[in-house]
Design a protein around this motif. Sequence first.
Motif, short mmCIF file in Angstrom:
data_model
loop_
_atom_site.label_atom_id
_atom_site.label_comp_id
_atom_site.label_asym_id
_atom_site.label_seq_id
_atom_site.Cartn_x
_atom_site.Cartn_y
_atom_site.Cartn_z
N ARG A 81 0.60 82.42 -53.58
CA ARG A 81 1.94 83.03 -53.88
C ARG A 81 2.53 82.80 -52.57
O ARG A 81 3.73 82.00 -52.27
N GLN A 82 1.92 82.62 -51.38
CA GLN A 82 2.24 82.91 -50.07
C GLN A 82 2.50 81.05 -49.23
O GLN A 82 3.36 80.29 -48.53
N HIS A 83 1.55 80.57 -49.89
CA HIS A 83 1.24 78.87 -49.40
C HIS A 83 2.66 78.46 -50.26
O HIS A 83 1.49 78.15 -50.58
N ARG A 84 3.43 78.13 -49.45
CA ARG A 84 4.56 77.31 -50.43
C ARG A 84 3.77 75.59 -50.55
O ARG A 84 4.09 75.41 -51.11
N TYR A 85 3.33 75.59 -49.84
CA TYR A 85 2.47 73.74 -50.17
C TYR A 85 1.84 73.60 -50.77
O TYR A 85 1.54 72.63 -51.61
N ALA A 104 5.06 66.56 -49.88
CA ALA A 104 6.49 66.15 -49.56
C ALA A 104 6.57 66.84 -48.46
O ALA A 104 7.13 66.42 -47.30
N ARG A 105 6.14 68.19 -47.86
CA ARG A 105 6.32 69.57 -46.92
C ARG A 105 5.17 69.71 -46.11
O ARG A 105 5.43 70.24 -45.43
N GLY A 131 -5.79 74.85 -38.55
CA GLY A 131 -5.01 74.29 -37.46
C GLY A 131 -3.77 73.02 -38.46
O GLY A 131 -3.66 73.19 -38.60
N ILE A 132 -5.79 73.12 -39.52
CA ILE A 132 -4.41 72.93 -41.02
C ILE A 132 -5.39 73.53 -41.84
O ILE A 132 -6.42 74.05 -42.04
N PRO A 133 -4.66 73.14 -43.22
CA PRO A 133 -4.92 74.02 -44.90
C PRO A 133 -6.62 73.69 -45.33
O PRO A 133 -7.13 72.56 -44.80
#
Length: 171
Positions: A81-85, A104-105, A131-133
Motif C-alpha cells: 500500500r505504501q508503494h504508490r507506483y 505513468a509516474r 536503485g529501482i523497484p
Amino acid sequence: MNEFRFENSLTMTESQYLAVWALLPAHRLARIIRLGALTAVGVVFLFTPYTLLLGVLILGVVGLYLFLPRLIPAGTRSLFRQHRYLRDVLTYGVSDQKLWVKGARLDANVSWSMLVTWREREGWLVLSPSGIPPVYLSLARLREEGLYDQVKNLATRNANEFKTSGYMRAI
C-alpha cells in the motif's frame, strides 16, 4: 551474448504481491508432517519433569511458526500500500544491457551490474536491482519467447539467487 529485449506490462494486485514477497513458503505435505511430529514430541516431553521445559520450548516454537504467517503478510500488505507506483500499469523490461520499470509516474533503469538478488516465485522471475523497484518478468512469456536462458544467465552472473545469498544462507 545475443542482443535481446523483453517487456511485460501489469498492474500488480495485492494478492500477487503477497504471494511473491511472502517470507514463509506455502505449507507442503512434508513440512506439515514434520510440524506434526515436532508437536507430538513437544507434548510427550511435557510428561516428565526432566523434559518439561524442553517440551514447553518446542511447543512455543511450533506456536510461533503457526502464528508468524499471520503477522508477516500484514507488514507486506502495508508495504504494498505504501508503494504508490504499484497502482499504475507498469512495464517491466530487460535487454542484454539493462533492466527497467516504466509507468505513468515512474521511469527508471539500471545496468545489469546493479542487480542485487533474483528469484523465481509464483510464475515470476523477480529481479531486485539497487536503485529501482523490482522487475517482474513472466516466466511463461520468457520461455515462450525463448529468452529464459539468456535472462537467467545474466541474472546468475550478476547476482545471487535470493534464497542462496549470504544473509539467507545462515537461516
